[in-house]
Design a protein around this motif. Structure first.
Motif, PDB file in Angstrom:
ATOM      1  N   UNK A  63       0.346  -1.445   0.233  1.00  0.00           N
ATOM      2  CA  UNK A  63       0.046  -0.412   0.204  1.00  0.00           C
ATOM      3  C   UNK A  63       0.329   1.758  -0.281  1.00  0.00           C
ATOM      4  N   UNK A  71      -4.487 -13.954  -7.605  1.00  0.00           N
ATOM      5  CA  UNK A  71      -4.962 -13.209  -7.647  1.00  0.00           C
ATOM      6  C   UNK A  71      -4.230 -11.712  -7.539  1.00  0.00           C
ATOM      7  N   UNK A  88      -3.806  -5.916  -4.585  1.00  0.00           N
ATOM      8  CA  UNK A  88      -5.057  -5.055  -4.387  1.00  0.00           C
ATOM      9  C   UNK A  88      -4.441  -3.895  -4.803  1.00  0.00           C
ATOM     10  N   UNK A 100      -5.532  -0.732  -7.865  1.00  0.00           N
ATOM     11  CA  UNK A 100      -6.173   0.155  -7.645  1.00  0.00           C
ATOM     12  C   UNK A 100      -5.057   1.847  -8.451  1.00  0.00           C
ATOM     13  N   UNK A 152     -13.297 -10.665  -8.715  1.00  0.00           N
ATOM     14  CA  UNK A 152     -12.282 -10.555  -7.364  1.00  0.00           C
ATOM     15  C   UNK A 152     -12.477 -11.195  -6.956  1.00  0.00           C
ATOM     16  N   UNK A 173     -12.386 -15.141  -8.196  1.00  0.00           N
ATOM     17  CA  UNK A 173     -10.866 -15.809  -8.471  1.00  0.00           C
ATOM     18  C   UNK A 173     -10.354 -15.444  -6.090  1.00  0.00           C
ATOM     19  N   UNK A 200      -9.081 -19.508  -5.468  1.00  0.00           N
ATOM     20  CA  UNK A 200      -8.052 -19.498  -5.002  1.00  0.00           C
ATOM     21  C   UNK A 200      -7.485 -20.817  -4.357  1.00  0.00           C
ATOM     22  N   UNK A 258      -3.882 -21.865   2.824  1.00  0.00           N
ATOM     23  CA  UNK A 258      -3.757 -20.951   2.738  1.00  0.00           C
ATOM     24  C   UNK A 258      -5.152 -19.696   2.522  1.00  0.00           C
ATOM     25  N   UNK A 277      -4.256 -16.406   2.464  1.00  0.00           N
ATOM     26  CA  UNK A 277      -3.045 -14.691   2.121  1.00  0.00           C
ATOM     27  C   UNK A 277      -4.164 -13.439   1.401  1.00  0.00           C
ATOM     28  N   UNK A 278      -4.624 -14.646  -0.036  1.00  0.00           N
ATOM     29  CA  UNK A 278      -5.115 -13.174  -0.956  1.00  0.00           C
ATOM     30  C   UNK A 278      -5.903 -12.730  -0.646  1.00  0.00           C
ATOM     31  N   UNK A 324      -4.826  -9.887   1.696  1.00  0.00           N
ATOM     32  CA  UNK A 324      -4.266  -9.036   1.063  1.00  0.00           C
ATOM     33  C   UNK A 324      -5.258  -7.826   0.664  1.00  0.00           C
ATOM     34  N   UNK A 325      -5.759  -8.376  -0.170  1.00  0.00           N
ATOM     35  CA  UNK A 325      -6.890  -7.668  -0.966  1.00  0.00           C
ATOM     36  C   UNK A 325      -7.863  -6.942  -0.066  1.00  0.00           C
ATOM     37  N   UNK A 343      -8.491  -6.501   3.305  1.00  0.00           N
ATOM     38  CA  UNK A 343      -7.961  -5.395   4.110  1.00  0.00           C
ATOM     39  C   UNK A 343      -7.183  -4.405   3.665  1.00  0.00           C
ATOM     40  N   UNK A 344      -6.914  -4.436   2.764  1.00  0.00           N
ATOM     41  CA  UNK A 344      -6.168  -3.164   1.222  1.00  0.00           C
ATOM     42  C   UNK A 344      -7.679  -2.612   1.207  1.00  0.00           C
ATOM     43  N   UNK A 345      -8.640  -3.042   0.897  1.00  0.00           N
ATOM     44  CA  UNK A 345      -9.818  -1.941  -0.109  1.00  0.00           C
ATOM     45  C   UNK A 345     -10.304  -1.936   0.914  1.00  0.00           C
ATOM     46  N   UNK A 369      -8.621  -0.532   3.630  1.00  0.00           N
ATOM     47  CA  UNK A 369      -7.184   0.939   4.001  1.00  0.00           C
ATOM     48  C   UNK A 369      -6.758   1.723   5.089  1.00  0.00           C
ATOM     49  N   UNK A 370      -7.205   0.380   6.360  1.00  0.00           N
ATOM     50  CA  UNK A 370      -6.873   0.586   6.964  1.00  0.00           C
ATOM     51  C   UNK A 370      -5.557   0.030   7.974  1.00  0.00           C
ATOM     52  N   UNK A 371      -4.879  -0.653   6.688  1.00  0.00           N
ATOM     53  CA  UNK A 371      -3.892  -0.832   7.221  1.00  0.00           C
ATOM     54  C   UNK A 371      -2.648   0.575   7.983  1.00  0.00           C
ATOM     55  N   UNK A 372      -2.374   1.776   7.396  1.00  0.00           N
ATOM     56  CA  UNK A 372      -1.652   2.267   7.600  1.00  0.00           C
ATOM     57  C   UNK A 372      -2.757   3.315   8.623  1.00  0.00           C
TER      58      UNK A 372
END
Lengths: 253, 253
Positions: A81, A144, A147, A151, B3, B6, B10, B18, B20-21, B24-25, B27-29, B31-34
Motif C-alpha cells: 500500500x 489474485x 489490490x 488500484x 475478484x 478469483x 484460489x 492458505x 492470504x490472497x 491482502x485484498x 484488508x487493503x480494500x 484501507x485501514x492498514x496504514x
C-alpha cells in the motif's frame, strides 16, 4: 581504548537520555545480534530489498516461518500500500500532456498478480525454484490481484497514462497471462511484452532495459515503473521514477 | 465480483492452509492498514530505504517514537552488521590484483561515523535540519564509529583495497573530519574528498558521481561503494557493487 573514550565522551556530551552509541558498538562487537532468528531474518530482508545481498537462490531455512508470517500478515500488505501511495502521489503531480505518450511500465508477477498461493505450497521461497510446477500454476491463470497494484493501475489509466506490461514470462504463456490479468481486474493495457525466442538467456535487467528502450524509441516518456525485482527497474532506459515493491520470496537476476 | 470469485477459487485450489490472497485484498480494500503507527512507520521505513519515497524532508511526527526505538535498538545495529557482512563476503571473493588499483569508496556520515547522538538531541529526524547546530556537532569531532563499518574498513585494507572517503561535508570541515575519523579508529585512507567551492549547490548524486569518475580516471577500479543514501551510490561511475546502509533519519538529494 580510543573507542571507549569516544563513547564515554559522547555519552557525557549528549546527556542522560542518550546511550545508543555504546550499544551499537558493544553489542556489535560481540557479534551476537544475528544469532536470533527474528533479527537475522529482518536484517536479511533489509539486504534483499535494498539489493545489498546481490544474487541469492533460496530463502534461508531459518527464515521460513518468519517469511510466512510476514507475507501472510499485515506488514507485506501495508508495504504494498505504501509503495502504491508513493507512486500515485508522484503520478498525480506530473500533469501529463494527454497526448497518450505518457507511459507507465508495470512488471506482472508480485507487482500486479500475486503468486503467494503458489509459494505457500512450495516452502515460501525456501525450496529450489521448480520451473515446471510454477509454469503449471501460471497456466491455471488463478493468481489474485495485488489490490494496491490494481488500484494504482486503474488510477494511472484515469489520469491518462498509457500502461505497458513488461514481464519475464515467456511468449507461450501469453494467453494464460492475459486471461489471468483480466480475471483479476486488469484491462486496457497498451501492450503486453513477454520474452520471445530472441530474449532466451538474456538477463532480466538487459531484457527489460531493451524493451523499455523500444518503448522510448516509439515516442513514449516512461514516467514511472513498478516492479518487485531490482532487475525490473535498473539498467538503461530507466523510468524517471522507479518503485520497488517488496518481495523476499525469490530473486531474478 | 470477478475478484471475489478469483479469491474463492484460489482458496479452494490452494487448500486449507492458505488464506492470504483474500487478506491482502480485503484488508487493503478497507484501507485501514496504514492507520496503525507500527505498520505505517514500518512501511514508511521500507519506502525510504528502497528510495520509493523519493525526496523527503522530515520523519513523520507519528513515527518519532518508532524511529527512536528502531535506531537505539537491536534492529538498526543488526541491519548494519548484515550489510557489512554482504560487503565483506563480496570483497573476499574478488581476488584483487594487489597493485593498489582496487578501490572501495566509503561515505562517512551514517556509514563510518554515527551522528545518532546528534539526532537524539534533535527529535530523531522529525525537526527541520539545522545546519548551524549540525556543523557545531561536526566540529566537536565526537561522532562514534559505526562498529560494523569500522570492521569492514579494516578488513578491506587487510585484503589490499585502496580506500577513498567521499563525503558531502564541506572542505572547511576537513580538519574536524580527519580528527573524528582517527579518534574513531579509521586510518590510512588514500584520499578524503570533501565538497570544495566548485561543488557548491551541486546535488549529491552528481557531485559524488563526478568524484568517482575522477577516481576511475586516475586508474582505479571501484569494486564497491558503501553509503547510507542512494545519492552516495547511484548516478554515473557507479561501483561494481553498491551497499546501501539503513538511514531513516534524513534524506540527501
Amino acid at each position: 581504548m580510543a573507542l571507549i573514550l569516544i563513547t564515554l565522551m559522547v555519552i557525557l556530551a549528549a546527556g542522560p537520555t542518550w546511550s545508543a552509541p555504546s550499544i551499537i558498538q558493544m553489542r556489535s562487537e560481540k557479534k551476537t545480534l544475528l544469532a536470533t532468528d527474528e533479527l537475522y531474518c529482518s536484517s536479511w530482508r533489509f539486504t534483499v530489498e535494498t539489493n545489498d545481498a546481490g544474487a541469492w537462490t533460496r530463502v534461508p531455512v531459518r527464515c521460513v516461518d518468519f517469511l510466512k508470517d510476514y507475507i501472510t500478515g499485515d506488514l507485506y500488505a501495508a508495504e504494498l500500500e505504501a509503495v502504491a501511495a508513493n507512486a500515485a502521489e508522484y503520478a498525480r503531480a506530473i500533469g501529463i500532456s494527454g497526448d497518450g505518450r505518457d507511459a507507465w511500465v508495470f512488471d506482472i508477477d508480485e507487482t500486479l498478480l500475486s503468486n503467494v498461493p503458489y509459494y505457500a505450497g512450495h516452502g515460501f521461497g525456501s525450496e529450489t525454484f521448480n520451473a515446471r510446477a510454477f509454469n503449471e500454476w501460471v497456466e491455471l491463470a488463478e493468481a489474485p490481484a495485488i489490490a494496491p497494484g490494481l488500484r494504482l493501475y486503474k488510477e494511472l489509466q484515469e489520469l491518462g497514462f498509457t500502461v505497458f506490461l513488461l514481464t519475464g514470462r515467456d511468449e507461450y504463456q501469453r494467453h494464460a497471462t492475459e486471461r489471468n490479468l483480466m480475471y483479476a481486474g486488469f484491462n486496457n493495457w497498451e501492450k503486453l511484452i513477454l520474452r520471445g525466442k530472441a530474449d532466451d538467456g538474456t538477463p532480466a535487467t538487459v531484457y527489460k532495459s531493451a524493451k523499455r528502450k523500444e518503448i522510448e524509441d516509439a515516442g513514449y516518456i516512461i514516467h514511472g515503473s513498478s516492479g518487485d525485482q531490482w532487475s525490473d527497474l535498473i539498467g538503461f532506459a530507466v523510468a524517471r521514477r522507479s518503485f520497488k515493491l517488496p518481495n523476499p520470496l525469490y530473486y531474478v537476476a
